[in-house]
Design an enzyme around this catalytic site. Structure first.
Site: not given
Ligand code: UT7
Length: 361
Positions: A117, A257, A287
């Site tokens: 990225c 980004h 993205n």
């Molecule tokens: O481009 C390169 C660099 N990349 C980035 O900068 C991305 C950085 N990371 C992020 O943007 C975020 O971490 C994500 C968007 C990838 C994820 O968001 P988050 O708020 O960090 O969610 P999480 O991974 O901590 O997941 C929270 C909950 C989980 O459930 P439990 O374990 O709390 O029950 C996941 O299973 O959300 C759940 N979850 C979803 N639920 C509905 C994960 N993906 C989804 C989804 N729909 N698509």
């Protein structure tokens, strides 16, 4: 001798017609519009379907065609093309060579740059240094991805995040005080475990096992990546601002980004900038990795004015990140108003010719 600066003189872009919205996404994986909008900020993303075109080179070629029409630059005067992508058409030859061939840039050399990225941010510094060296006067920088080619549509943690698209800029030599002023770029090698594609390279060659284990897709552990992205992009923006006497009062735009709208807001907050001065298009572009920065320029070009102070910032796999300060070189709406030149229609390989050539290959 007068100092040579490297200034952007035009922007071209291309996104595929097909739009995958959150409603369709929630039929593919267990997710919802509400979750995606709240946690990421993406409503729709463009997806390149095989019947429309194939590979990153297809989208970049369309973007370069538009750039040449807008700037009315003679393609024979372009001396180099750098292509920032993590989704090249092939391991080799380079995607740059495919674009150069189709567009007919007969005087150019070119190569691909892979920095995930952060690719376009790094390409701007590399391109500017080609020009500052005095050896090159006019080059094209492309950034873009066919992300849907490496997204696992069974993994709800990653598939709502990404989209396809590409954009490019013309960069030229000038002795005026416009162009890329300063860059702060870093890579630390700490990011592999959090963000990678496990197989397909020389360390883990493709096999039936790697395909069965779905190791040819993006893997991301979102939370640690999120934390690093906020900290490193904010630190980089602060560093570049301090080094160049920039404050919230004289920064015109921050171009971050587009990984997550919460990350973009956090970076803006850190330097005290309102979101009205941050280029955000993640809601409809998602993205696009190496494509996010030039696609922002493409969409916001008509709001840019000569002399605007821009700070670009990006963060990605590796980890790789940084920020660059640019003094913008033209009024965007003037350039956008230029008429297409028929000359290019006869010169650039048509879509049918291109498809024919690729299917014969
Ligand atoms: O481009 C390169 C660099 N990349 C980035 O900068 C991305 C950085 N990371 C992020 O943007 C975020 O971490 C994500 C968007 C990838 C994820 O968001 P988050 O708020 O960090 O969610 P999480 O991974 O901590 O997941 C929270 C909950 C989980 O459930 P439990 O374990 O709390 O029950 C996941 O299973 O959300 C759940 N979850 C979803 N639920 C509905 C994960 N993906 C989804 C989804 N729909 N698509």
């Amino acid at each position: 001798m007068e100092k040579i600066n490297a200034v952007i003189t035009g922007v071209g872009g291309y996104v595929p017609d097909y739009i995958l919205d959150n409603e369709e996404m929630s039929r593919i994986v267990d997710t919802s519009d509400e979750w995606i909008m709240e946690r990421i900020g993406v409503k729709t993303r463009h997806i390149l379907k095989p019947e429309q075109g194939s590979g990153t080179s297809y989208m970049m070629t369309r973007a370069v065609e538009q750039l040449l029409r807008k700037t009315q630059v003679d393609p024979d005067s372009v001396e180099a093309l750098i292509c920032a992508t993590t989704t090249p058409d092939y391991h080799f030859p380079s995607t740059a060579s495919l674009i150069i061939g189709r567009v007919g840039l007969h005087s150019a050399f070119g190569f691909d740059m892979e920095a995930a990225c952060a690719g376009f941010l790094f390409a701007m510094e590399m391109g500017a240094n080609l020009i500052r060296s005095g050896r090159y006067k006019r080059i094209i920088l492309c950034g873009g991805e066919h992300m849907s080619s490496m997204v696992n549509y069974q993994d709800r943690n990653t598939c709502p995040i990404f989209g396809d698209g590409a954009a490019c800029v013309m960069m030229e030599a000038t002795t005026e005080n416009y162009g890329l002023v300063d860059s702060y770029l870093r890579v630390d090698g700490e990011g592999y475990e959090y963000l990678h594609m496990a197989a397909g390279g020389s360390a883990c060659m493709p096999s039936h096992e790697t395909v069965d284990a779905r190791q040819h897709y993006v893997y991301q552990d979102g939370r640690p990546v999120f934390k690093h992205a906020v900290t490193k992009m904010s630190d980089a923006v602060e560093t570049i601002a301090k080094r160049n006497g920039l404050t919230k009062d004289n920064i015109t735009w921050v171009i971050p980004h587009q990984a997550n709208v919460r990350i973009e807001s956090a970076v803006a907050r850190r330097i005290g900038l309102g979101e009205d001065r941050v280029m955000i298009n993640i809601d409809h572009m998602a993205n696009t990795s190496g494509g996010t920065l030039p696609l922002c320029l493409w969409e916001f070009e008509n709001r840019l004015r000569k002399g605007d102070n821009l700070i670009f910032t990006a963060f990605g796999a590796g980890f790789s990140w940084g920020a660059s300060y640019m003094k913008w070189g033209y009024d965007g709406d003037v350039e956008a108003a230029k008429e297409p030149a028929e000359f290019f229609d006869s010169r650039i390989m048509s879509l049918d010719e291109w498809k024919q050539k690729r299917s014969n290959a």
